[in-house]
Design a protein around this motif. Structure first.
Motif, mmCIF file in Angstrom:
data_model
loop_
_atom_site.group_PDB
_atom_site.id
_atom_site.type_symbol
_atom_site.label_atom_id
_atom_site.label_comp_id
_atom_site.label_asym_id
_atom_site.label_seq_id
_atom_site.Cartn_x
_atom_site.Cartn_y
_atom_site.Cartn_z
ATOM 1 N N THR A 9 -14.953 -1.751 -6.652
ATOM 2 C CA THR A 9 -14.688 -2.747 -7.803
ATOM 3 C C THR A 9 -13.393 -3.191 -7.343
ATOM 4 N N LEU A 10 -12.264 -2.367 -7.134
ATOM 5 C CA LEU A 10 -10.871 -2.971 -6.944
ATOM 6 C C LEU A 10 -10.922 -3.806 -5.480
ATOM 7 N N VAL A 11 -11.638 -3.570 -4.589
ATOM 8 C CA VAL A 11 -11.474 -4.264 -3.388
ATOM 9 C C VAL A 11 -12.140 -5.700 -3.617
ATOM 10 N N LEU A 12 -13.642 -5.614 -3.879
ATOM 11 C CA LEU A 12 -14.432 -6.805 -4.403
ATOM 12 C C LEU A 12 -13.679 -7.718 -5.470
ATOM 13 N N SER A 13 -12.999 -7.262 -6.350
ATOM 14 C CA SER A 13 -12.482 -8.014 -7.273
ATOM 15 C C SER A 13 -11.048 -8.799 -6.861
ATOM 16 N N ILE A 27 -4.685 -6.952 1.906
ATOM 17 C CA ILE A 27 -4.305 -5.876 2.854
ATOM 18 C C ILE A 27 -4.452 -4.642 2.062
ATOM 19 N N LEU A 28 -5.070 -3.729 2.706
ATOM 20 C CA LEU A 28 -5.258 -2.122 2.206
ATOM 21 C C LEU A 28 -4.262 -1.268 2.712
ATOM 22 N N ASN A 29 -3.424 -0.722 2.193
ATOM 23 C CA ASN A 29 -2.635 0.021 2.748
ATOM 24 C C ASN A 29 -3.013 1.507 2.402
ATOM 25 N N LEU A 30 -3.711 2.318 3.373
ATOM 26 C CA LEU A 30 -4.466 3.435 3.066
ATOM 27 C C LEU A 30 -3.317 4.896 3.322
ATOM 28 N N GLU A 31 -2.039 4.510 3.893
ATOM 29 C CA GLU A 31 -1.095 5.476 3.953
ATOM 30 C C GLU A 31 -1.154 6.769 3.341
ATOM 31 N N ASN A 32 -1.518 6.696 2.023
ATOM 32 C CA ASN A 32 -1.560 7.964 1.039
ATOM 33 C C ASN A 32 -2.741 8.293 0.900
ATOM 34 N N VAL A 33 -4.054 8.169 1.682
ATOM 35 C CA VAL A 33 -5.452 8.235 1.143
ATOM 36 C C VAL A 33 -5.632 9.604 2.174
ATOM 37 N N SER A 34 -6.197 10.521 1.346
ATOM 38 C CA SER A 34 -6.296 11.730 2.048
ATOM 39 C C SER A 34 -7.602 12.222 2.531
ATOM 40 N N PHE A 35 -8.589 11.289 2.046
ATOM 41 C CA PHE A 35 -10.036 11.545 2.363
ATOM 42 C C PHE A 35 -10.965 10.052 2.068
ATOM 43 N N MET A 36 -11.811 9.982 2.823
ATOM 44 C CA MET A 36 -12.667 8.551 2.687
ATOM 45 C C MET A 36 -14.138 9.083 2.980
ATOM 46 N N MET A 75 -7.990 8.552 -7.435
ATOM 47 C CA MET A 75 -7.575 7.315 -6.622
ATOM 48 C C MET A 75 -6.805 6.939 -7.571
ATOM 49 N N HIS A 76 -5.360 6.273 -7.062
ATOM 50 C CA HIS A 76 -4.546 5.466 -7.694
ATOM 51 C C HIS A 76 -4.016 4.335 -6.764
ATOM 52 N N TYR A 77 -3.714 3.347 -7.510
ATOM 53 C CA TYR A 77 -3.260 2.196 -6.557
ATOM 54 C C TYR A 77 -2.347 1.421 -7.100
ATOM 55 N N GLU A 78 -1.430 0.362 -6.350
ATOM 56 C CA GLU A 78 -0.400 -0.463 -6.776
ATOM 57 C C GLU A 78 -1.007 -1.588 -6.183
ATOM 58 N N GLU A 79 -0.644 -2.923 -6.887
ATOM 59 C CA GLU A 79 -0.884 -4.171 -6.085
ATOM 60 C C GLU A 79 0.471 -4.828 -6.127
ATOM 61 N N ILE A 80 0.551 -5.439 -4.838
ATOM 62 C CA ILE A 80 1.778 -6.395 -4.499
ATOM 63 C C ILE A 80 1.386 -7.686 -4.128
ATOM 64 N N GLU A 81 1.729 -8.639 -4.551
ATOM 65 C CA GLU A 81 1.115 -10.074 -4.256
ATOM 66 C C GLU A 81 2.648 -10.651 -3.746
ATOM 67 N N THR A 82 2.608 -11.155 -2.291
ATOM 68 C CA THR A 82 3.695 -11.708 -1.426
ATOM 69 C C THR A 82 3.014 -13.286 -1.053
ATOM 70 N N GLU A 83 3.535 -14.096 -1.282
ATOM 71 C CA GLU A 83 3.019 -15.574 -0.396
ATOM 72 C C GLU A 83 1.499 -15.535 -0.377
ATOM 73 N N GLY A 84 0.987 -15.446 -1.521
ATOM 74 C CA GLY A 84 -0.499 -15.499 -1.672
ATOM 75 C C GLY A 84 -1.428 -14.617 -0.871
ATOM 76 N N ILE A 85 -0.728 -13.438 -0.503
ATOM 77 C CA ILE A 85 -1.611 -12.298 0.044
ATOM 78 C C ILE A 85 -1.327 -11.035 -0.712
ATOM 79 N N LEU A 86 -2.406 -10.410 -1.115
ATOM 80 C CA LEU A 86 -2.336 -9.342 -1.864
ATOM 81 C C LEU A 86 -2.402 -7.954 -1.233
ATOM 82 N N GLN A 87 -1.578 -7.201 -1.307
ATOM 83 C CA GLN A 87 -1.452 -5.642 -0.686
ATOM 84 C C GLN A 87 -1.666 -4.818 -1.808
ATOM 85 N N ILE A 88 -2.734 -4.057 -1.672
ATOM 86 C CA ILE A 88 -3.015 -3.034 -2.497
ATOM 87 C C ILE A 88 -2.629 -1.382 -1.690
ATOM 88 N N ASN A 89 -1.695 -0.664 -2.316
ATOM 89 C CA ASN A 89 -1.535 0.524 -2.086
ATOM 90 C C ASN A 89 -2.311 1.888 -2.689
#
Length: 99
Positions: free
Chosen positions: A30-34, A43-52, A1-15
């Protein structure tokens, strides 16, 4: 699993990219809770998640409860069909904010 964080106007998006399974679910949780230590809404962007796996679902529930306790939101976007099927079968599609 890899991720990228993008912050815009006080909202965090994690790809997120890859599989969220037994080997990556601890770091995913840990990533989600922290993310809620600095942001009320995530916002969690799961576009590139192949399995959960079920352990990934647990992390999402914990994240959602954490968001609610802070008066914020956990929003899940771009869920691929194979992951959306898991959400539907488990009933998580009616619990989580999926857009």
């Amino acid at each position: 699993m890899h991720y990228e964080e993008i912050e815009t106007e006080g909202i965090l998006q994690i790809n997120i990219e890859g599989k969220i399974d037994a080997s990556s679910s601890d770091s995913f949780q840990t990533l989600v809770l922290s993310s809620f230590t600095k942001h009320n809404s995530v916002i969690l962007n799961l576009e590139n998640v192949s399995f959960m796996s079920s352990s990934g679902l647990r992390a999402l529930i914990l994240g959602d409860k954490t968001a609610q306790s802070k008066g914020g939101q956990l929003i899940i976007i771009n869920v691929p069909p194979q992951v959306l099927d898991v959400f539907r079968v488990t009933g998580f599609d009616s619990i989580l904010d999926i857009r």
